[in-house]
Design an enzyme around this catalytic site. Structure first.
Site, PDB file in Angstrom:
ATOM      1  CG  ASP A 129      35.128 132.744 -19.917  1.00  0.00           C
ATOM      2  OD1 ASP A 129      34.472 133.666 -20.451  1.00  0.00           O
ATOM      3  OD2 ASP A 129      36.295 132.457 -20.243  1.00  0.00           O
ATOM      4  CG  ASN A 151      34.257 146.581 -27.866  1.00  0.00           C
ATOM      5  OD1 ASN A 151      34.584 145.410 -27.393  1.00  0.00           O
ATOM      6  ND2 ASN A 151      33.429 147.154 -27.878  1.00  0.00           N
ATOM      7  CG  LEU A 152      30.105 144.050 -32.097  1.00  0.00           C
ATOM      8  CD1 LEU A 152      31.006 142.737 -33.042  1.00  0.00           C
ATOM      9  CD2 LEU A 152      29.070 142.899 -31.278  1.00  0.00           C
ATOM     10  CD  GLN A 156      37.168 144.056 -17.879  1.00  0.00           C
ATOM     11  OE1 GLN A 156      36.312 144.721 -17.065  1.00  0.00           O
ATOM     12  NE2 GLN A 156      37.190 144.197 -19.071  1.00  0.00           N
ATOM     13  CG  HIS A 209      36.750 141.160 -12.732  1.00  0.00           C
ATOM     14  ND1 HIS A 209      35.851 141.797 -13.853  1.00  0.00           N
ATOM     15  CD2 HIS A 209      37.606 142.340 -11.952  1.00  0.00           C
ATOM     16  CE1 HIS A 209      36.313 142.961 -13.785  1.00  0.00           C
ATOM     17  NE2 HIS A 209      37.114 143.222 -12.611  1.00  0.00           N
ATOM     18  CB  CYS A 233      38.165 124.050   7.085  1.00  0.00           C
ATOM     19  SG  CYS A 233      36.782 125.248   6.583  1.00  0.00           S
ATOM     20  N   GLY A 264      36.997 143.306 -26.645  1.00  0.00           N
ATOM     21  CA  GLY A 264      35.884 142.935 -26.109  1.00  0.00           C
ATOM     22  C   GLY A 264      35.198 143.242 -24.740  1.00  0.00           C
ATOM     23  CB  ALA A 313      36.708 139.197 -30.332  1.00  0.00           C
TER      24      ALA A 313
HETATM   25  C1  BV8 Z   1      36.797 148.317  -6.903  1.00  0.00           C
HETATM   26  C2  BV8 Z   1      32.615 139.500 -11.785  1.00  0.00           C
HETATM   27  C3  BV8 Z   1      37.505 149.564  -4.806  1.00  0.00           C
HETATM   28  C4  BV8 Z   1      31.215 139.498 -11.551  1.00  0.00           C
HETATM   29  C5  BV8 Z   1      32.669 141.769 -12.330  1.00  0.00           C
HETATM   30  C6  BV8 Z   1      31.458 155.451 -10.091  1.00  0.00           C
HETATM   31  C7  BV8 Z   1      32.389 155.638 -11.260  1.00  0.00           C
HETATM   32  C8  BV8 Z   1      33.604 154.869 -11.103  1.00  0.00           C
HETATM   33  C9  BV8 Z   1      33.557 153.494 -10.479  1.00  0.00           C
HETATM   34  C10 BV8 Z   1      32.701 153.076  -9.685  1.00  0.00           C
HETATM   35  C11 BV8 Z   1      31.934 154.227  -9.396  1.00  0.00           C
HETATM   36  N1  BV8 Z   1      30.967 153.336  -8.565  1.00  0.00           N
HETATM   37  C12 BV8 Z   1      31.444 152.521  -8.458  1.00  0.00           C
HETATM   38  C13 BV8 Z   1      32.416 151.940  -8.881  1.00  0.00           C
HETATM   39  C14 BV8 Z   1      33.539 150.858  -8.934  1.00  0.00           C
HETATM   40  C15 BV8 Z   1      33.130 149.654  -9.558  1.00  0.00           C
HETATM   41  C16 BV8 Z   1      32.537 150.209 -10.915  1.00  0.00           C
HETATM   42  O1  BV8 Z   1      33.480 150.294 -11.810  1.00  0.00           O
HETATM   43  N2  BV8 Z   1      31.328 150.199 -11.309  1.00  0.00           N
HETATM   44  C17 BV8 Z   1      30.850 150.565 -12.423  1.00  0.00           C
HETATM   45  C18 BV8 Z   1      29.530 149.761 -12.854  1.00  0.00           C
HETATM   46  C19 BV8 Z   1      30.434 152.045 -12.536  1.00  0.00           C
HETATM   47  N3  BV8 Z   1      34.004 148.979  -9.591  1.00  0.00           N
HETATM   48  C20 BV8 Z   1      34.133 147.950  -8.628  1.00  0.00           C
HETATM   49  O2  BV8 Z   1      33.426 147.912  -7.685  1.00  0.00           O
HETATM   50  C21 BV8 Z   1      35.614 147.194  -8.575  1.00  0.00           C
HETATM   51  N4  BV8 Z   1      36.069 147.137  -7.459  1.00  0.00           N
HETATM   52  O3  BV8 Z   1      36.510 149.613  -7.238  1.00  0.00           O
HETATM   53  O4  BV8 Z   1      37.074 148.208  -5.498  1.00  0.00           O
HETATM   54  C22 BV8 Z   1      38.044 148.904  -3.721  1.00  0.00           C
HETATM   55  C23 BV8 Z   1      39.044 149.614  -3.246  1.00  0.00           C
HETATM   56  C24 BV8 Z   1      39.839 149.472  -1.998  1.00  0.00           C
HETATM   57  C25 BV8 Z   1      39.400 148.538  -1.363  1.00  0.00           C
HETATM   58  C26 BV8 Z   1      38.139 147.499  -1.848  1.00  0.00           C
HETATM   59  C27 BV8 Z   1      37.824 148.077  -3.091  1.00  0.00           C
HETATM   60  C28 BV8 Z   1      35.041 145.503  -8.765  1.00  0.00           C
HETATM   61  C29 BV8 Z   1      34.670 145.520 -10.296  1.00  0.00           C
HETATM   62  C30 BV8 Z   1      34.613 143.997 -10.463  1.00  0.00           C
HETATM   63  C31 BV8 Z   1      33.074 143.526 -10.586  1.00  0.00           C
HETATM   64  N5  BV8 Z   1      32.968 142.381 -11.093  1.00  0.00           N
HETATM   65  N6  BV8 Z   1      32.866 140.607 -12.615  1.00  0.00           N
HETATM   66  C32 BV8 Z   1      30.638 138.402 -12.667  1.00  0.00           C
HETATM   67  O5  BV8 Z   1      31.379 138.150 -13.772  1.00  0.00           O
HETATM   68  O6  BV8 Z   1      29.683 137.902 -12.259  1.00  0.00           O
HETATM   69  S1  BV8 Z   1      32.811 142.995 -13.316  1.00  0.00           S
HETATM   70  C33 BV8 Z   1      31.813 142.605 -14.643  1.00  0.00           C
HETATM   71  O7  BV8 Z   1      31.825 143.596 -15.851  1.00  0.00           O
HETATM   72  C34 BV8 Z   1      32.426 141.301 -15.529  1.00  0.00           C
HETATM   73  O8  BV8 Z   1      33.492 140.844 -14.929  1.00  0.00           O
HETATM   74  C35 BV8 Z   1      32.723 142.046 -16.912  1.00  0.00           C
HETATM   75  O9  BV8 Z   1      33.929 141.382 -17.465  1.00  0.00           O
HETATM   76  C36 BV8 Z   1      32.831 143.321 -16.493  1.00  0.00           C
HETATM   77  C37 BV8 Z   1      33.278 144.211 -17.447  1.00  0.00           C
HETATM   78  O10 BV8 Z   1      32.138 144.095 -18.446  1.00  0.00           O
HETATM   79  P1  BV8 Z   1      32.544 143.627 -20.009  1.00  0.00           P
HETATM   80  O11 BV8 Z   1      33.599 142.550 -19.665  1.00  0.00           O
HETATM   81  O12 BV8 Z   1      32.979 144.960 -20.526  1.00  0.00           O
HETATM   82  O13 BV8 Z   1      31.344 143.068 -20.738  1.00  0.00           O
HETATM   83  P2  BV8 Z   1      30.052 143.879 -20.998  1.00  0.00           P
HETATM   84  O14 BV8 Z   1      29.013 143.372 -21.530  1.00  0.00           O
HETATM   85  O15 BV8 Z   1      30.084 145.302 -20.314  1.00  0.00           O
HETATM   86  O16 BV8 Z   1      31.014 144.504 -22.571  1.00  0.00           O
HETATM   87  C38 BV8 Z   1      31.054 143.782 -23.489  1.00  0.00           C
HETATM   88  C39 BV8 Z   1      31.682 144.295 -24.806  1.00  0.00           C
HETATM   89  O17 BV8 Z   1      31.806 143.408 -25.856  1.00  0.00           O
HETATM   90  C40 BV8 Z   1      30.912 145.367 -25.487  1.00  0.00           C
HETATM   91  O18 BV8 Z   1      31.371 146.654 -25.484  1.00  0.00           O
HETATM   92  C41 BV8 Z   1      30.394 144.400 -26.774  1.00  0.00           C
HETATM   93  O19 BV8 Z   1      30.379 145.704 -27.950  1.00  0.00           O
HETATM   94  C42 BV8 Z   1      31.664 143.960 -27.223  1.00  0.00           C
HETATM   95  N7  BV8 Z   1      31.320 142.751 -27.918  1.00  0.00           N
HETATM   96  C43 BV8 Z   1      30.163 141.883 -27.855  1.00  0.00           C
HETATM   97  N8  BV8 Z   1      30.241 140.832 -28.830  1.00  0.00           N
HETATM   98  C44 BV8 Z   1      31.441 140.987 -29.346  1.00  0.00           C
HETATM   99  C45 BV8 Z   1      32.314 142.070 -28.761  1.00  0.00           C
HETATM  100  N9  BV8 Z   1      33.561 142.520 -29.084  1.00  0.00           N
HETATM  101  C46 BV8 Z   1      34.209 141.720 -29.988  1.00  0.00           C
HETATM  102  N10 BV8 Z   1      33.660 140.703 -30.760  1.00  0.00           N
HETATM  103  C47 BV8 Z   1      32.299 140.237 -30.333  1.00  0.00           C
HETATM  104  N11 BV8 Z   1      31.654 139.223 -30.999  1.00  0.00           N
END
Ligand code: BV8
Length: 229
Positions: free
Chosen positions: A94, A202-203, A91, A109, A139, A176, A220
């Protein structure tokens, strides 16, 4: 090779945290007070493109300053040595998996180091700042280049390829990720339904932790090399 298990690995921001890149929903999860859901949307780009360009410029610059960590390196070793099917779906936007040497990789993503021209629809490598004056290298049209990032409400890349890999997986490992964003957060259920064993590294427990057969909690950079070995 029929008798060697097929593996699908999903990675999220947590795998890059120990390299020094901020995660989205942790204590450091805001960018200048904005939640990623507010900035990473087509509406935000129309409303305030300068803010969105600046958000990605800052992350692109930061990603260039850090190095892959032991978790990225362990997955690269797995990629080099595993004789069965393997697909690492990230996801993350980077390029730390690539820089660690991973090849069987898919950025669902998009990528910080890629641009997308809205005039000619071509995609291309991009390094350094991007803004309203940026010109498309294909272009030459200026002012129509956007980050090649999948924003909320946009369809993630190569979903058919991912679904195919999940349906054929014998093992699904999530590393992660908070399990907050779909469709990635639903992959564990697809893999499980199709007969895969599922492991969460995961953490702390993710929002989907109940769907995993095995859960390993900790950093991780420690747990992923242990799992790969
Ligand atoms: C789509 C690019 C449909 C941007 C990103 C209601 C219910 C369900 C779904 C939805 C809803 N309302 C809207 C939706 C859909 C929506 C969604 O899921 N929303 C969520 C917020 C509810 N999804 C979408 O819109 C997706 N598209 O559904 O399209 C469609 C269908 C047909 C036609 C057209 C469209 C698109 C989603 C993509 C969005 N873009 N990224 C950018 O990066 O700038 S998402 C963004 O969040 C990042 O990519 C990131 O990767 C992603 C998920 O976050 P995580 O990677 O999990 O990161 P996070 O910080 O949350 O967690 C980190 C974890 O690591 C933690 O648990 C932590 O404990 C752990 N950790 C920390 N340190 C460590 C560790 N683990 C191990 N070791 C460590 N040291």
């Amino acid at each position: 090779m029929a008798d060697v298990p097929n593996i699908v690995v999903l990675t999220g921001a947590g795998i890059s945290a120990e390299s020094g890149l901020a995660t989205f929903r942790g204590p450091d999860g805001l960018w200048e007070g904005h939640r990623v859901e507010e900035v990473a949307t087509p509406e935000a780009f129309v409303r305030d493109s300068a803010l969105v360009y600046a958000f990605y410029d800052a992350r692109r610059a930061r990603a260039d300053e850090v190095e892959p960590n032991a978790a990225h390196n362990a997955l690269a070793r797995l990629d080099a040595e595993w004789p069965g099917g393997l697909l690492i779906v990230t996801q993350n936007v980077d390029n730390l998996h690539e820089r660690a040497g991973t090849n069987r990789l898919l950025h669902m993503h998009g990528e910080l180091n890629s641009g997308w021209c809205q005039a000619c629809d071509e995609r291309f490598g991009w390094h350094g700042p991007m803004g309203e004056e940026s010109a498309c290298p294909v272009c030459q049209v200026a002012g129509r280049v956007r980050p090649d990032i999948v924003w909320f409400g946009e369809m993630p890349y190569e979903m058919e390829r991912i679904d195919e890999a999940l349906m054929n997986a014998d093992l699904f490992v999530s590393i992660g990720t908070s399990g907050a964003v779909y469709p990635a957060a639903g992959f564990v259920q697809t893999a499980r339904y199709c007969g895969a064993r599922t492991i969460e590294i995961n953490l702390e427990p993710s929002q989907g932790s109940i769907f995993f057969d095995e859960r390993r909690y900790g950093p991780a950079a420690t747990l992923v090399p242990e799992w790969v070995e």
